[in-house]
Design a protein around this motif. Structure first.
Motif, short mmCIF file in Angstrom:
data_model
loop_
_atom_site.label_atom_id
_atom_site.label_comp_id
_atom_site.label_asym_id
_atom_site.label_seq_id
_atom_site.Cartn_x
_atom_site.Cartn_y
_atom_site.Cartn_z
N GLU A 33 -26.39 114.87 70.22
CA GLU A 33 -25.39 114.18 71.02
C GLU A 33 -24.61 115.12 71.91
O GLU A 33 -24.26 116.21 71.51
CB GLU A 33 -24.40 113.47 70.11
CG GLU A 33 -25.04 112.47 69.18
CD GLU A 33 -24.01 111.84 68.27
OE1 GLU A 33 -23.15 111.08 68.76
OE2 GLU A 33 -24.05 112.13 67.06
N THR A 36 -21.34 111.55 73.42
CA THR A 36 -20.81 110.77 72.31
C THR A 36 -20.11 111.64 71.27
O THR A 36 -19.44 111.12 70.38
CB THR A 36 -21.94 109.95 71.64
OG1 THR A 36 -23.04 110.82 71.40
CG2 THR A 36 -22.36 108.78 72.50
N LEU A 40 -22.31 108.88 67.16
CA LEU A 40 -23.53 108.28 66.61
C LEU A 40 -23.75 108.75 65.18
O LEU A 40 -24.00 107.93 64.28
CB LEU A 40 -24.73 108.62 67.50
CG LEU A 40 -26.09 108.17 67.00
CD1 LEU A 40 -26.15 106.67 66.77
CD2 LEU A 40 -27.17 108.60 67.99
N ALA A 111 -19.00 110.50 80.27
CA ALA A 111 -18.10 109.48 79.72
C ALA A 111 -16.81 109.34 80.51
O ALA A 111 -16.12 108.34 80.38
CB ALA A 111 -17.80 109.78 78.26
N ARG A 152 -18.72 105.56 75.44
CA ARG A 152 -19.21 106.20 74.21
C ARG A 152 -19.67 105.15 73.20
O ARG A 152 -20.72 105.30 72.56
CB ARG A 152 -18.12 107.09 73.62
CG ARG A 152 -17.83 108.30 74.51
CD ARG A 152 -16.70 109.14 73.98
NE ARG A 152 -17.16 109.82 72.77
CZ ARG A 152 -16.38 110.05 71.72
NH1 ARG A 152 -15.12 109.66 71.71
NH2 ARG A 152 -16.86 110.67 70.67
N ARG A 153 -18.91 104.09 73.05
CA ARG A 153 -19.28 103.03 72.09
C ARG A 153 -20.61 102.38 72.49
O ARG A 153 -21.51 102.21 71.67
CB ARG A 153 -18.17 101.98 72.03
CG ARG A 153 -18.31 101.01 70.85
CD ARG A 153 -17.28 99.90 70.91
NE ARG A 153 -17.59 98.96 71.97
CZ ARG A 153 -18.58 98.07 71.94
NH1 ARG A 153 -19.37 97.99 70.88
NH2 ARG A 153 -18.80 97.25 72.93
N SER A 155 -22.91 103.67 74.31
CA SER A 155 -23.97 104.67 74.19
C SER A 155 -24.48 104.74 72.75
O SER A 155 -25.70 104.87 72.53
CB SER A 155 -23.46 106.05 74.64
OG SER A 155 -23.19 106.04 76.03
N VAL A 156 -23.60 104.66 71.78
CA VAL A 156 -24.02 104.62 70.38
C VAL A 156 -24.88 103.39 70.13
O VAL A 156 -25.96 103.47 69.51
CB VAL A 156 -22.79 104.65 69.44
CG1 VAL A 156 -23.18 104.30 68.01
CG2 VAL A 156 -22.12 106.01 69.50
#
Length: 167
Positions: A33, A36, A40, A111, A152-153, A155-156
């Motif tokens: 990562e 993130t 993750l 991000a 970020r959320r 992307s996870v």
């Protein structure tokens, strides 16, 4: 400044389903990562019983970390930029090389709120996932400038889905 990220029950359920599917197939997972920042790995490791499936996570926020921990060639980063298909593929491959995992996923992006350019705007994220000795799957998602937490959320969420498709 305190920033709280609520990953949400839907993503947690998808992460648990991914771990269950990997467990059934005898697979182990590694994550690599950047944007993130370990979110993750934190999402996967928050699920009870994950230790038999989640082998390790690499947080390689800097370019130096990508090279030192994952073996991403410096010239590759210089030529294509850290936020690129080539680097995402190299990160996932490096996670496999540097671990005992059978599956790996990588995330590298912007991000925000800073760091975007006209060619690589805030919200641009590259993902790669695959197995040893097979071609890596790649996805590029332009989430848009939704704010750092939401990029970020999401992307996870996308990384979990991509890993699941590799299974």
């Amino acid at each position: 400044m305190t920033v709280k990220i609520d990953i949400g029950p839907d993503i947690t359920k998808r992460a648990a389903a991914l771990l269950d599917a990997a467990r059934e197939r005898g697979e182990q997972i590694a994550t690599a990562e950047s944007c993130t920042g370990g979110l993750l790995a934190a999402t996967l490791s928050a699920i009870p019983g994950c230790s038999d499936v989640f082998e390790r996570g690499f947080v390689t926020y800097s370019n130096a970390a990508k090279s030192e921990m994952l073996g991403v060639p410096v010239w590759l980063i210089e030529r294509h930029g850290a936020v690129s298909e080539d680097v995402a593929r190299a990160m996932a491959g490096g996670a496999l090389t540097q671990s005992r995992a059978t599956l790996a996923v990588s995330v590298t992006g912007i991000a925000g709120p800073d760091g975007g350019t006209p060619d690589k705007p805030v919200g641009l994220v590259h993902f790669a996932a695959g197995r040893r000795d097979t071609p890596m799957l790649h996805e590029c998602v332009a989430f848009g400038d939704l704010g750092r937490v939401e990029i970020r959320r999401r992307s996870v969420e996308r990384a979990i889905a991509l890993l699941h498709s590799v299974l």
